[in-house]
Scaffold this motif. Structure first.
Motif, mmCIF file in Angstrom:
data_model
loop_
_atom_site.group_PDB
_atom_site.id
_atom_site.type_symbol
_atom_site.label_atom_id
_atom_site.label_comp_id
_atom_site.label_asym_id
_atom_site.label_seq_id
_atom_site.Cartn_x
_atom_site.Cartn_y
_atom_site.Cartn_z
ATOM 1 N N GLY A 158 -0.967 -3.789 3.422
ATOM 2 C CA GLY A 158 -2.346 -3.334 3.336
ATOM 3 C C GLY A 158 -2.530 -1.861 3.595
ATOM 4 O O GLY A 158 -3.550 -1.277 3.205
ATOM 5 N N ARG A 161 -1.730 1.989 -0.488
ATOM 6 C CA ARG A 161 -2.720 1.860 -1.557
ATOM 7 C C ARG A 161 -2.081 1.798 -2.940
ATOM 8 O O ARG A 161 -2.644 1.229 -3.863
ATOM 9 N N ALA A 213 -0.881 -6.024 -2.239
ATOM 10 C CA ALA A 213 -2.099 -5.678 -1.484
ATOM 11 C C ALA A 213 -2.624 -4.302 -1.865
ATOM 12 O O ALA A 213 -3.343 -3.677 -1.089
ATOM 13 N N ARG A 215 -4.714 -1.240 -2.970
ATOM 14 C CA ARG A 215 -6.167 -0.991 -2.936
ATOM 15 C C ARG A 215 -6.427 0.414 -3.482
ATOM 16 O O ARG A 215 -6.574 1.365 -2.719
#
Length: 230
Positions: A158, A161, A213, A215
């Motif tokens: 997490g 990115r 994950a 983002r």
């Protein structure tokens, strides 16, 4: 194989009262884990297991930690020298072995139902996840390490990115790999009366795997918007 746990310790040159650890699992350590899963004793012949080609991928680098331990002779009570021991905390690795199909199948079953419980280099380092990840007879060792999903902890994934991550791989060198590094972790005997290890050629490389994950930042991200109350 998935090698993840609160602590790991993979010594290649650890001796006497100072027990260091490598930054990634050693072949001798993983072969010891496999031998234990099969139920082999420390004096058993290792020829078939030592002949396996070995590789490891660094999915989450561990944090080096140091510990001091003291011990006494049970009968005399005499103090032993203070032992300095090093570990990797919160590390995750993907390891693989390549060899004859029947042996690989037997090792797979042994990991699913081990005779002796596996540990990550030292008995004080139990795994926190299942070790067995499967068998791929249609892929080479290098292809397996490149294709396996990223096994880092969710909190680590997490924090990244980018949609892909680059991971280090350390594989046993072939004869045509050119200049390579060496590590004394080729097991010859685990006999506690005379443990023996030989040098092994290793090659360092990298693979790129997807980040589940990821983002990505918004396309029109304005880092000063929060300062303007927007």
């Amino acid at each position: 194989m998935q090698l993840a746990g609160p602590l790991q310790a993979w010594g290649a040159s650890a001796r006497f009262a100072r027990r260091t650890t490598e930054q990634a699992p050693t072949k001798s350590g993983v072969i010891g884990l496999l031998a234990a899963a099969l139920g082999r004793g420390r004096t058993a012949d290792l020829t078939d297991l030592a002949a396996l080609r070995f590789g490891v991928r660094v999915d989450q680098r561990g944090i080096p930690v140091r510990d001091y331990q003291v011990a006494h002779h049970f009968e005399t009570g005499k103090a032993m020298p203070v032992s300095e021991r090093f570990y990797l905390a919160d590390a995750v690795f993907v390891a693989a072995v390549e060899g004859e199909e029947d042996l690989i199948n037997r090792l797979h079953q042994a990991l699913r139902s081990p005779v002796f419980l596996p540990y990550l280099g030292r008995r004080s380092c139990p795994p926190s996840r299942p070790v067995e990840l499967g068998v791929h007879h249609d892929r080479s060792l290098d292809e397996c390490l490149a294709a396996e999903p990223w096994r880092a902890s969710p909190w680590r994934q997490g924090r990244v990115r980018e949609p892909e991550v680059q991971l280090e791989v350390i594989v046993q060198a072939n004869g045509d790999d050119g200049p390579v590094d060496t590590l004394r972790d080729q097991p010859l005997s685990f006999d506690p009366r005379h443990r023996r290890y030989a040098l092994r050629g290793i090659r360092h490389d990298h693979v790129v795997v997807p980040n589940p994950a990821a983002r990505p930042l918004p396309a029109e991200h304005d880092p000063t918007a929060v300062l303007r109350g927007q």
